[in-house]
Design a protein around this motif. Structure first.
Motif, PDB file in Angstrom:
ATOM      1  N   LEU A   1      -5.230  12.324  -8.901  1.00  0.00           N
ATOM      2  CA  LEU A   1      -4.783  13.328  -7.939  1.00  0.00           C
ATOM      3  C   LEU A   1      -5.155  14.727  -8.418  1.00  0.00           C
ATOM      4  CD1 LEU A   1      -1.186  12.033  -7.020  1.00  0.00           C
ATOM      5  CD2 LEU A   1      -3.321  11.676  -5.745  1.00  0.00           C
ATOM      6  N   HIS A   2      -5.003  14.955  -9.717  1.00  0.00           N
ATOM      7  CA  HIS A   2      -5.306  16.268 -10.280  1.00  0.00           C
ATOM      8  C   HIS A   2      -6.796  16.594 -10.172  1.00  0.00           C
ATOM      9  CE1 HIS A   2      -5.190  19.697 -13.019  1.00  0.00           C
ATOM     10  NE2 HIS A   2      -6.196  19.143 -13.671  1.00  0.00           N
ATOM     11  N   PHE A   3      -7.638  15.689 -10.639  1.00  0.00           N
ATOM     12  CA  PHE A   3      -9.067  15.980 -10.683  1.00  0.00           C
ATOM     13  C   PHE A   3      -9.739  15.894  -9.308  1.00  0.00           C
ATOM     14  CE2 PHE A   3      -8.353  15.058 -15.201  1.00  0.00           C
ATOM     15  CZ  PHE A   3      -8.947  16.195 -15.751  1.00  0.00           C
ATOM     16  N   ALA A   4      -9.081  15.222  -8.357  1.00  0.00           N
ATOM     17  CA  ALA A   4      -9.606  15.201  -6.992  1.00  0.00           C
ATOM     18  C   ALA A   4      -9.167  16.439  -6.210  1.00  0.00           C
ATOM     19  CB  ALA A   4      -9.151  13.940  -6.262  1.00  0.00           C
ATOM     20  N   GLY A   5      -8.297  17.253  -6.812  1.00  0.00           N
ATOM     21  CA  GLY A   5      -7.812  18.452  -6.136  1.00  0.00           C
ATOM     22  C   GLY A   5      -6.722  18.177  -5.125  1.00  0.00           C
ATOM     23  N   TRP A   6      -6.092  17.023  -5.208  1.00  0.00           N
ATOM     24  CA  TRP A   6      -5.054  16.647  -4.249  1.00  0.00           C
ATOM     25  C   TRP A   6      -3.643  16.943  -4.755  1.00  0.00           C
ATOM     26  CZ3 TRP A   6      -7.157  11.035  -3.106  1.00  0.00           C
ATOM     27  CH2 TRP A   6      -8.353  11.151  -2.377  1.00  0.00           C
ATOM     28  N   GLU A   7      -3.497  17.242  -6.028  1.00  0.00           N
ATOM     29  CA  GLU A   7      -2.179  17.435  -6.613  1.00  0.00           C
ATOM     30  C   GLU A   7      -1.482  18.643  -6.008  1.00  0.00           C
ATOM     31  OE1 GLU A   7      -0.357  17.401 -11.122  1.00  0.00           O
ATOM     32  OE2 GLU A   7      -2.178  18.555 -10.762  1.00  0.00           O
ATOM     33  N   ARG A   8      -0.177  18.495  -5.752  1.00  0.00           N
ATOM     34  CA  ARG A   8       0.664  19.596  -5.296  1.00  0.00           C
ATOM     35  C   ARG A   8       1.670  19.911  -6.391  1.00  0.00           C
ATOM     36  NH1 ARG A   8       3.054  17.303   0.141  1.00  0.00           N
ATOM     37  NH2 ARG A   8       4.217  19.262   0.072  1.00  0.00           N
ATOM     38  N   PRO A   9       2.075  21.180  -6.521  1.00  0.00           N
ATOM     39  CA  PRO A   9       3.038  21.533  -7.568  1.00  0.00           C
ATOM     40  C   PRO A   9       4.311  20.691  -7.448  1.00  0.00           C
ATOM     41  CG  PRO A   9       2.109  23.511  -6.578  1.00  0.00           C
ATOM     42  CD  PRO A   9       1.650  22.364  -5.730  1.00  0.00           C
ATOM     43  N   TRP A  10       4.777  20.179  -8.590  1.00  0.00           N
ATOM     44  CA  TRP A  10       5.989  19.366  -8.570  1.00  0.00           C
ATOM     45  C   TRP A  10       6.832  19.693  -9.802  1.00  0.00           C
ATOM     46  CZ3 TRP A  10       6.499  15.350 -12.355  1.00  0.00           C
ATOM     47  CH2 TRP A  10       5.331  15.094 -13.088  1.00  0.00           C
ATOM     48  N   ASP A  11       8.099  19.321  -9.733  1.00  0.00           N
ATOM     49  CA  ASP A  11       9.066  19.666 -10.765  1.00  0.00           C
ATOM     50  C   ASP A  11       8.979  18.674 -11.921  1.00  0.00           C
ATOM     51  OD1 ASP A  11      11.163  20.491 -12.298  1.00  0.00           O
ATOM     52  OD2 ASP A  11      12.732  20.018 -10.833  1.00  0.00           O
ATOM     53  N   ARG A  12       8.303  19.063 -12.997  1.00  0.00           N
ATOM     54  CA  ARG A  12       8.143  18.173 -14.151  1.00  0.00           C
ATOM     55  C   ARG A  12       9.433  18.024 -14.953  1.00  0.00           C
ATOM     56  NH1 ARG A  12       2.521  17.433 -14.918  1.00  0.00           N
ATOM     57  NH2 ARG A  12       1.361  18.729 -13.445  1.00  0.00           N
ATOM     58  N   ALA A  13      10.404  18.889 -14.682  1.00  0.00           N
ATOM     59  CA  ALA A  13      11.690  18.786 -15.377  1.00  0.00           C
ATOM     60  C   ALA A  13      12.598  17.717 -14.748  1.00  0.00           C
ATOM     61  CB  ALA A  13      12.406  20.135 -15.375  1.00  0.00           C
ATOM     62  N   LYS A  14      12.229  17.247 -13.553  1.00  0.00           N
ATOM     63  CA  LYS A  14      13.001  16.197 -12.893  1.00  0.00           C
ATOM     64  C   LYS A  14      12.698  14.858 -13.563  1.00  0.00           C
ATOM     65  CE  LYS A  14      13.125  13.677  -8.471  1.00  0.00           C
ATOM     66  NZ  LYS A  14      12.504  13.593  -7.118  1.00  0.00           N
TER      67      LYS A  14
ATOM     68  N   THR B   1       0.851  -1.193   0.000  1.00  0.00           N
ATOM     69  CA  THR B   1       0.000   0.000   0.000  1.00  0.00           C
ATOM     70  C   THR B   1       0.887   1.243   0.000  1.00  0.00           C
ATOM     71  OG1 THR B   1      -0.151  -0.034   2.420  1.00  0.00           O
ATOM     72  CG2 THR B   1      -1.935  -1.106   1.183  1.00  0.00           C
ATOM     73  N   VAL B   2       0.387   2.302  -0.600  1.00  0.00           N
ATOM     74  CA  VAL B   2       1.115   3.565  -0.680  1.00  0.00           C
ATOM     75  C   VAL B   2       0.248   4.674  -0.106  1.00  0.00           C
ATOM     76  CG1 VAL B   2       2.252   5.246  -2.167  1.00  0.00           C
ATOM     77  CG2 VAL B   2       2.289   2.825  -2.775  1.00  0.00           C
ATOM     78  N   PRO B   3       0.697   5.384   0.912  1.00  0.00           N
ATOM     79  CA  PRO B   3      -0.078   6.514   1.422  1.00  0.00           C
ATOM     80  C   PRO B   3      -0.279   7.569   0.336  1.00  0.00           C
ATOM     81  CG  PRO B   3       1.640   5.898   3.001  1.00  0.00           C
ATOM     82  CD  PRO B   3       1.915   5.139   1.733  1.00  0.00           C
ATOM     83  N   VAL B   4      -1.478   8.094   0.241  1.00  0.00           N
ATOM     84  CA  VAL B   4      -1.746   9.157  -0.721  1.00  0.00           C
ATOM     85  C   VAL B   4      -0.828  10.347  -0.450  1.00  0.00           C
ATOM     86  CG1 VAL B   4      -3.484  10.821  -1.504  1.00  0.00           C
ATOM     87  CG2 VAL B   4      -4.112   8.422  -1.155  1.00  0.00           C
ATOM     88  N   ALA B   5      -0.481  10.563   0.818  1.00  0.00           N
ATOM     89  CA  ALA B   5       0.423  11.668   1.168  1.00  0.00           C
ATOM     90  C   ALA B   5       1.776  11.515   0.482  1.00  0.00           C
ATOM     91  CB  ALA B   5       0.608  11.747   2.678  1.00  0.00           C
TER      92      ALA B   5
END
Length: 220
Positions: free
Chosen positions: A199-212, A154-158
């Motif tokens: 995550l995006h459509f549930a409003g849970w997404e946090r900004p992250w580095d897409r260049a990584k 299992t993976v925590p959503v956090a």
């Protein structure tokens, strides 16, 4: 077999709502062929609640499998004739049956509350119905057949929303996609794409580095 949102925990409301509004093209650029080609299949996207809050059930496919070997994935597989109509209850039954066969999950403790639009995996020719479930009564899970499943976890959503665990993978074909470095696994491909959009459509997404970027052979 029907879907029900009765009694869901409040934190799942955004996911249940997204399931009723999201369109296939918002989830993936790979949609089922219009000519009906492809093998009907289903996956179970199972949300539970663990020591660290909301979590998702995933498994790692055995390295000896012909398709998607060694990849973390949702439990799931092809529909069998006894699952029923692939346009109605078939994917629901298949998602639960496959989860039981692969992880030992007790289906009676799962409440199915939504289904996402069918998607397509070109490399294996599967037309996939993602089925959403709430792990209302958790039961022990583990790899049932080592020839098919390397491990179940299992993976925590956090952890999935933590920007430090997010990256972009670049397939040898040149295709770029989201990835998650969680639980000593690199989740990528179809599974990561669906998680990313949820995550995006549930409003849970946090900004992250897409260049990584992370190579698919990240362990080497």
């Amino acid at each position: 077999m029907t879907l029900s949102t009765d009694g869901l925990p409040g934190w799942l409301d955004p996911v249940a709502h997204a399931a009723t509004t999201i369109r296939g093209e918002q989830l993936s650029r790979f949609l089922p062929p219009e000519d009906g080609a492809g093998r009907q299949s289903a996956v179970l996207i199972l949300f539970g609640e663990g020591e660290r809050g909301p979590e998702l059930l995933l498994m790692e496919r055995a390295g000896s499998l012909r398709s998607h070997a060694g990849q973390p994935s949702f439990p799931g597989g092809a529909l069998d004739p006894e699952d029923g109509d692939p346009r109605t209850e078939g994917p629901l039954r298949a998602a639960l049956r496959e989860a039981w066969e692969e992880t030992g999950l007790d289906p009676s403790g799962v409440q199915l509350f939504g289904a996402l639009p069918k998607l397509y995996i070109p490399v294996s020719g599967f037309v996939v119905s993602p089925v959403l479930g709430w792990w209302r009564v958790p039961t022990p899970v583990a790899a049932v057949d080592p020839a098919e499943t390397a491990r179940v976890f299992t993976v925590p959503v956090a952890d999935l929303t933590d920007p430090a665990n997010r990256a972009t993978t670049i397939h040898p074909s040149g295709h770029k996609g989201p990835a998650f470095l969680v639980e000593s696994a690199l989740v990528w491909g179809f599974t990561a794409g669906v998680i990313d959009r949820l995550l995006h459509f549930a409003g849970w997404e946090r900004p992250w580095d897409r260049a990584k970027t992370v190579p698919l052979d990240w362990r080497s």
